[in-house]
Design an enzyme around this catalytic site. Structure first.
Site, PDB file in Angstrom:
ATOM      1  N   THR A 178      31.965  95.773  55.639  1.00 37.60           N
ATOM      2  CA  THR A 178      33.208  95.313  55.025  1.00 37.60           C
ATOM      3  C   THR A 178      33.189  95.624  53.532  1.00 37.60           C
ATOM      4  O   THR A 178      32.141  95.952  52.965  1.00 37.60           O
ATOM      5  CB  THR A 178      33.398  93.812  55.233  1.00 37.60           C
ATOM      6  OG1 THR A 178      32.296  93.119  54.631  1.00 37.60           O
ATOM      7  CG2 THR A 178      33.438  93.460  56.722  1.00 37.60           C
ATOM      8  N   GLU A 323      36.053  94.741  61.761  1.00 40.62           N
ATOM      9  CA  GLU A 323      35.521  94.059  62.942  1.00 40.62           C
ATOM     10  C   GLU A 323      36.168  94.522  64.243  1.00 40.62           C
ATOM     11  O   GLU A 323      35.655  94.249  65.329  1.00 40.62           O
ATOM     12  CB  GLU A 323      35.714  92.542  62.796  1.00 40.62           C
ATOM     13  CG  GLU A 323      34.863  91.896  61.708  1.00 40.62           C
ATOM     14  CD  GLU A 323      35.471  91.945  60.312  1.00 40.62           C
ATOM     15  OE1 GLU A 323      34.982  91.247  59.417  1.00 40.62           O
ATOM     16  OE2 GLU A 323      36.461  92.710  60.109  1.00 40.62           O
ATOM     17  N   LYS A 432      49.106  77.939  47.182  1.00 42.43           N
ATOM     18  CA  LYS A 432      49.437  76.539  47.480  1.00 42.43           C
ATOM     19  C   LYS A 432      49.956  75.876  46.218  1.00 42.43           C
ATOM     20  O   LYS A 432      49.213  75.601  45.281  1.00 42.43           O
ATOM     21  CB  LYS A 432      48.223  75.788  48.017  1.00 42.43           C
ATOM     22  CG  LYS A 432      48.589  74.434  48.632  1.00 42.43           C
ATOM     23  CD  LYS A 432      47.441  73.845  49.423  1.00 42.43           C
ATOM     24  CE  LYS A 432      47.890  72.630  50.201  1.00 42.43           C
ATOM     25  NZ  LYS A 432      46.809  72.056  51.036  1.00 42.43           N
ATOM     26  N   TRP A 437      52.910  75.929  50.899  1.00 41.65           N
ATOM     27  CA  TRP A 437      52.401  77.292  50.919  1.00 41.65           C
ATOM     28  C   TRP A 437      53.483  78.303  50.545  1.00 41.65           C
ATOM     29  O   TRP A 437      54.631  78.188  50.957  1.00 41.65           O
ATOM     30  CB  TRP A 437      51.863  77.650  52.305  1.00 41.65           C
ATOM     31  CG  TRP A 437      50.644  76.875  52.704  1.00 41.65           C
ATOM     32  CD1 TRP A 437      50.569  75.885  53.631  1.00 41.65           C
ATOM     33  CD2 TRP A 437      49.319  77.014  52.162  1.00 41.65           C
ATOM     34  NE1 TRP A 437      49.280  75.402  53.715  1.00 41.65           N
ATOM     35  CE2 TRP A 437      48.498  76.073  52.827  1.00 41.65           C
ATOM     36  CE3 TRP A 437      48.752  77.829  51.186  1.00 41.65           C
ATOM     37  CZ2 TRP A 437      47.147  75.944  52.551  1.00 41.65           C
ATOM     38  CZ3 TRP A 437      47.397  77.695  50.913  1.00 41.65           C
ATOM     39  CH2 TRP A 437      46.613  76.767  51.582  1.00 41.65           C
TER      40      TRP A 437
END
Length: 537
Positions: A178, A323, A432, A437
């Protein structure tokens, strides 16, 4: 019949049935190298045998530090068909991260492009397992590396009649790490079976529809999740391949599309933005393109609309990750929508789509329950399938990333009535504010629709009262005057409630990118924190 599913089958198919098809590779000096699959296959067998003579066998890790070139593509099949593991290393990571990756993977040999040799010279004393360095060129030059040799000299040691061994489909054959936005990079290992099935998925008509009729231009780096699987799909089908070579610019990419009559191109969204801007400066013939796949982040509707209206080019979108090897979903325009017009199609393509055949997906709320298909309630995306990882390579963090056989992606999405997902944000990128949100992706997409905006990124800025508030970073479109804060605020106010609107708009020359072309929001958050401390402009 019981058959082992591995990459050797694709290689032997193109060798037998499409030896005349062409591979084109842009060189460092801008010239084009051309050869055919017959030459490619001969050299791949030579390379596999040369690796065997070097002592490399099943399970050994062979690393690459290179651009999208024909030599790199030879390694894509020589290494896994030998039974070894191809480990493609992100060339844009820091020296420390590259050294960490090479040591963690325990690579025994490393192939490197000439212009990247200085990176290895700096970190060579830190490497514990690499014993052989091969420079991807005609000569090794004056590289200050132990056991260094030139690729063509190394290749000449192999036998073009080398016969591949019989391999178990569950053997590891590939590895990527990654991008390390937080902490050390995490390793993901791919099996022969996984990459075989992922390749078949890319060739389906309702997926990328890769076929022998295509001319593919994978701009997405070959060091980034197998170049989204396109080199394997090309060989599986016998498609012509055009490789953009070292450090390609948007102009280079457009020139290749025009001169080689490319039918399908894949690149990061940021590259797609640069290509559009360059195309406005000097128009090329894009009539051969059946599709341009953009990934790495959500593709703005405005960009899709511009490509379709100006050049008749359809943008393909999907969702996935290291992944998932990488594709997990694909946008699909259903039959019922084919006559609904271009705007309806864009609405579909702007989403991240439905799971590819073979992939299972669920979106769970904070209580672990599936979110309703109302496109309003958001949750985290979980995925499982035959090419999806079940753990990180020798990494204790697997406990956090995998739950009950599912990969826990960290991406937040809604689900529409048709089951397609719409990416809202990365969990770490959601803002937030006052307990509510705010989606940075939604704000970015709308800002990108402004005629004076070329690129936009929205991140959280610390706020004493509201905890976090959005701040927008803007790159002005070529030839346009920088838009004022009030203009941008009014533009957003047409679609969003007042408390969603960014507190500040910062015009900048360029946005920072990660090694694979994604927006580097970590660096932008650091900048936002500095601006918060400095106070209002």
């Amino acid at each position: 019949m019981v058959m082992q599913l591995n990459l050797r089958a694709f290689f032997e198919r193109v060798e037998a049935y499409f030896p005349e098809k062409e591979i084109v590779s842009r060189q460092a000096d801008g010239t084009l190298f051309r050869y055919r699959y017959a030459d490619y296959c001969r050299r791949v067998r030579q390379l596999a045998d040369a690796l065997r003579r070097l002592g490399i066998g099943p399970g050994d890790k062979v690393a690459t530090l290179g651009w999208n070139t024909y030599r790199h593509m030879e390694l894509y099949f020589a290494v896994p068909c030998l039974g070894a593991v191809l480990h493609t290393v992100n060339i844009r990571l820091s020296d420390d991260h590259i050294a960490y990756i090479l040591n963690h993977a325990e690579d025994v040999a490393l192939f490197v492009d000439p212009d990247l040799v200085p990176t290895l010279e700096r970190i060579a004393p830190q490497l514990r397992t690499v014993r052989h360095f091969i420079v991807l060129d005609d000569g090794a030059g004056a590289a200050a590396l132990p056991e260094v040799r030139a690729y063509e000299d190394f290749l000449a040691q192999g036998d073009a009649a080398f016969a591949y061994p019989v391999l178990d489909e569950n053997m590891p054959c590939g590895m990527c790490f990654t991008s390390a936005t937080t902490g050390d990079p995490k390793g993901v290992s791919y099996t022969q079976r996984g990459l075989y099935l992922h390749t078949l998925a890319l060739c389906m008509a309702d997926s990328l529809a890769v076929s022998e009729h295509d001319t593919l231009l994978p701009v997405v780096p070959m060091f980034h999740v197998n170049s989204w699987g396109l080199p394997y799909a090309a060989v599986a089908t016998g498609a012509k391949v055009v490789l953009p070579g070292p450090q390609p610019t948007a102009a280079d990419i457009l020139d290749l599309i025009e001169s080689e009559r490319v039918t399908f191109c894949a690149a990061a969204v940021t590259v797609g933005v640069q290509m559009y801007a360059q195309q406005r400066e000097r128009r090329r013939d894009l009539g051969s393109l059946r599709g341009l796949m953009l990934g790495g982040s959500a593709t703005p509707r405005a960009l899709m609309r511009r490509y379709l209206e100006d050049y008749g080019v359809h943008i393909y979108t999907a969702w996935g990750a290291t992944e998932a090897a990488p594709l997990a979903t694909i946008t699909h325009v259903r039959q019922a929508l084919l006559s609904a017009g271009p705007e309806a199609e864009i609405e579909v393509r702007a989403r991240q789509g439905i799971p590819l055949p073979g992939i299972e997906l669920k979106v769970l709320d904070a209580q672990g329950q599936p979110v309703p298909r109302d496109d309003e309630h958001a949750g985290e995306v979980y995925v499982r399938g035959p090419w999806v990882a079940t753990e990180y390579y020798r990494d204790a963090r697997s406990r956090d990333g995998f739950v009950d056989g599912w990969w826990k992606s960290g991406d937040i999405a809604t689900v529409g009535p048709d089951g397609s997902i719409r990416l809202v944000d990365r969990a770490k990128d959601l803002i937030k504010s006052g307990g509510e949100w705010i989606s940075s992706v939604d704000l970015e997409n709308e800002l990108m629709a402004h005629p004076a905006v070329a690129e936009a990124a929205v991140v959280a800025m610390p706020d004493a009262r509201w905890q976090e508030r959005p701040i927008a970073f803007i790159v002005t479109a070529p030839g346009a005057q920088p838009p004022s804060e009030e203009d941008l605020r009014q533009w957003l106010a047409r679609r969003f409630v007042k408390w969603w609107l960014p507190d500040r708009f910062v015009v900048t020359d360029a946005l920072p990118k990660t090694g694979v072309g994604k927006l580097d929001k970590r660096r932008l958050r650091e900048r936002a924190a500095e601006l918060a401390v400095a106070g209002p402009a």
